[in-house]
Design a protein around this motif. Structure first.
Motif, PDB file in Angstrom:
ATOM      1  N   ARG A  81       0.834  -1.183   0.000  1.00  0.00           N
ATOM      2  CA  ARG A  81       0.000   0.000   0.000  1.00  0.00           C
ATOM      3  C   ARG A  81       0.873   1.239   0.000  1.00  0.00           C
ATOM      4  O   ARG A  81       1.849   1.332   0.715  1.00  0.00           O
ATOM      5  N   ALA A  82       0.514   2.138  -0.828  1.00  0.00           N
ATOM      6  CA  ALA A  82       1.146   3.445  -0.801  1.00  0.00           C
ATOM      7  C   ALA A  82       0.113   4.403  -1.353  1.00  0.00           C
ATOM      8  O   ALA A  82      -0.736   4.005  -2.151  1.00  0.00           O
ATOM      9  N   ALA A  83       0.159   5.634  -0.915  1.00  0.00           N
ATOM     10  CA  ALA A  83      -0.883   6.591  -1.281  1.00  0.00           C
ATOM     11  C   ALA A  83      -1.087   6.647  -2.789  1.00  0.00           C
ATOM     12  O   ALA A  83      -2.217   6.640  -3.277  1.00  0.00           O
ATOM     13  N   ASP A  84       0.048   6.670  -3.539  1.00  0.00           N
ATOM     14  CA  ASP A  84      -0.100   6.845  -4.988  1.00  0.00           C
ATOM     15  C   ASP A  84      -0.665   5.582  -5.653  1.00  0.00           C
ATOM     16  O   ASP A  84      -1.371   5.664  -6.650  1.00  0.00           O
ATOM     17  N   LEU A  85      -0.365   4.411  -5.057  1.00  0.00           N
ATOM     18  CA  LEU A  85      -0.935   3.187  -5.613  1.00  0.00           C
ATOM     19  C   LEU A  85      -2.441   3.184  -5.415  1.00  0.00           C
ATOM     20  O   LEU A  85      -3.217   2.835  -6.309  1.00  0.00           O
ATOM     21  N   ASP A  86      -2.869   3.599  -4.215  1.00  0.00           N
ATOM     22  CA  ASP A  86      -4.303   3.692  -3.919  1.00  0.00           C
ATOM     23  C   ASP A  86      -4.972   4.654  -4.891  1.00  0.00           C
ATOM     24  O   ASP A  86      -6.041   4.389  -5.415  1.00  0.00           O
ATOM     25  N   GLU A  87      -4.286   5.771  -5.095  1.00  0.00           N
ATOM     26  CA  GLU A  87      -4.806   6.800  -5.994  1.00  0.00           C
ATOM     27  C   GLU A  87      -5.022   6.228  -7.396  1.00  0.00           C
ATOM     28  O   GLU A  87      -6.050   6.444  -8.025  1.00  0.00           O
ATOM     29  N   LYS A  88      -4.055   5.463  -7.844  1.00  0.00           N
ATOM     30  CA  LYS A  88      -4.133   4.881  -9.190  1.00  0.00           C
ATOM     31  C   LYS A  88      -5.297   3.918  -9.301  1.00  0.00           C
ATOM     32  O   LYS A  88      -6.036   3.937 -10.286  1.00  0.00           O
ATOM     33  N   SER A  89      -5.467   3.085  -8.258  1.00  0.00           N
ATOM     34  CA  SER A  89      -6.569   2.131  -8.376  1.00  0.00           C
ATOM     35  C   SER A  89      -7.904   2.859  -8.324  1.00  0.00           C
ATOM     36  O   SER A  89      -8.871   2.445  -8.961  1.00  0.00           O
ATOM     37  N   ALA A  90      -7.939   3.967  -7.585  1.00  0.00           N
ATOM     38  CA  ALA A  90      -9.163   4.763  -7.551  1.00  0.00           C
ATOM     39  C   ALA A  90      -9.449   5.342  -8.931  1.00  0.00           C
ATOM     40  O   ALA A  90     -10.578   5.283  -9.428  1.00  0.00           O
ATOM     41  N   GLU A  91      -8.398   5.883  -9.539  1.00  0.00           N
ATOM     42  CA  GLU A  91      -8.583   6.471 -10.869  1.00  0.00           C
ATOM     43  C   GLU A  91      -8.987   5.416 -11.890  1.00  0.00           C
ATOM     44  O   GLU A  91      -9.848   5.650 -12.737  1.00  0.00           O
TER      45      GLU A  91
END
Lengths: 285, 140
Positions: free
Chosen positions: B85-95
């Protein structure tokens, strides 16, 4: 109907029955595994709930937004969890009825609804309502990694104040015969879900309380969704098992009936032939 | 010598449950050594090795890709993440989830929808690989 047609029809129903029987058995074994996974995810959720309950009842200077009720509700979020495939009885239909009911109630109050879906069936059903995020094709062994996207979209929307409440609609696995659609409020946290605690110490937080609580709350919601998805897989499998069992039984009944019609028709043909021969012989004499 | 109950659970399964003498955890602020009777503590964990000494005195270890640890004097619970988990990975899956929904609403065929989503997935995968390398280096 001619004899040959009846025979082909019986043949085709027999092969359908073979397929439904196979599907029934596959679903039964998958259901067992899904139920195991459902149980395996329980300790995490239970432990999470304990820690979250503790923090919610603690006297912290930092109150997490998920624990605060917003007075005015202008827009709500729905996370709808369905299956990817059909042939599982009325499972999805009942679920969508429940979700649509909830959505209609909100709209009546002038509240807008944002929808995120898991599973292809829900995506198709709610397309015309507008879906903000989706995750389909999670398979029989859903993984949390594939679910993070829609959760984050909804939680971000909540944090930004775009939505004021978040609900989850999924099927509850009562037992292998009964599944009931259920809508639960995820955010803000419902006090009933949290356990009452009667001790008064507080944790040390590292790095600091805000960061820890933020991370914990996000994981708590994720674990609820994960459980919902896993539970829904168990529901899908058991529902499919029951549907395929009744399809198999119905195919059996149909074959019996057709067999009877076939026998009668065959007998009638023989009788007719005999009477023709007999009357032919009588005419010669 | 006194012991602590250690439970390591992830959202998908229970990884370990048993009594241990000592625990070494990769806390996000630095490694932590937990002995029985430790004060109540909650900390976030970073990806790394969770080691513990069992009752028999053996050292054993588990890899955790981050998560949380709750410490009470006699019970320690590790709520392990199942994924990196990392903020940017979460962000990508959200996008990606958003993009897929938009594409689906536009009625594109799922087969050819997704140049962009694929790109995002590819990038997420790349980021994950980098992350794994990083973790590999820190472990060495």
């Amino acid at each position: 109907m001619g004899l040959k047609e009846i025979r082909t029809q019986i043949g085709s129903i027999q092969s359908t029955r073979k397929i439904t029987k196979a599907m029934e058995m596959v679903a039964a074994s998958k259901m067992r595994r899904a139920a195991e996974r459902m149980n395996a995810s329980r300790p995490y959720a239970t432990k999470m709930r304990q820690v979250v309950s503790h923090m919610a009842s603690g006297h912290l200077e930092y109150k997490h937004p998920y624990t605060l009720e917003r007075e005015e509700v202008k827009r709500v979020g729905y996370i709808i969890i369905s299956t990817d495939r059909g042939l599982c009885g009325g499972l999805n239909t009942n679920l969508f009825k429940k979700a649509k009911q909830g959505i209609a109630d909100w709209k009546e109050q002038g509240v807008e609804v944002d929808i995120a879906v898991y599973g292809g069936k829900a995506l198709n059903a709610f397309k015309r309502y507008g879906v903000v995020a989706e995750a389909v094709g999670l398979g029989d062994r859903p993984e949390l990694t594939d679910m993070i996207g829609p959760i984050k979209v909804m939680l971000d929307a909540y944090a930004e104040g775009k939505i004021d409440r978040l609900f989850m609609v999924e099927n509850e696995f009562v037992n292998s015969m009964t599944q009931t659609p259920r809508a639960t409020q995820l955010v803000p946290l419902v006090a009933d879900d949290l356990e009452a605690l009667d001790y008064h110490w507080d944790y040390l937080y590292e790095p600091d309380s805000k960061e820890v609580i933020d991370a914990l709350m996000q994981r708590y919601i994720e674990s609820l969704i994960y459980q919902g998805v896993v539970e829904n897989v168990a529901c899908e499998m058991s529902s499919r098992m029951v549907a395929m069992k009744s399809a198999t039984d119905n195919a059996g009944d149909m074959i019996d009936k057709l067999q009877l019609v076939y026998n009668k028709a065959r007998q009638a043909a023989i009788t007719q032939e005999i009477s023709e021969i007999v009357s032919g012989a009588a005419a010669v004499e | 010598m006194s012991t602590t109950q250690l439970d390591v659970v992830s959202a998908e399964e229970e990884l370990f449950s048993g009594t241990v003498k000592e625990i070494f955890a990769p806390g996000s602020m630095g490694d932590l050594g937990i002995t029985p009777g430790h004060a109540q503590l909650i900390t976030t964990l970073k990806a790394g090795e969770l080691r513990y000494i069992t009752e028999e005195g053996n050292m054993a270890s588990l890899f955790v890709s981050g998560g949380m640890m709750e410490v009470q004097p006699t019970v320690v619970t590790v709520l392990a993440d199942t994924a990196i988990r990392a903020a940017d990975l979460d962000e990508k899956s959200a996008e990606a989830a958003k993009a897929r929904a938009e594409a689906a609403l536009e009625g594109k065929d799922p087969e050819d929808l997704d140049y962009e989503a694929l790109q995002a997935e590819l990038e997420a995968a790349k980021a994950q690989i980098q992350m794994i390398h990083k973790i590999g280096n820190t472990l060495r």
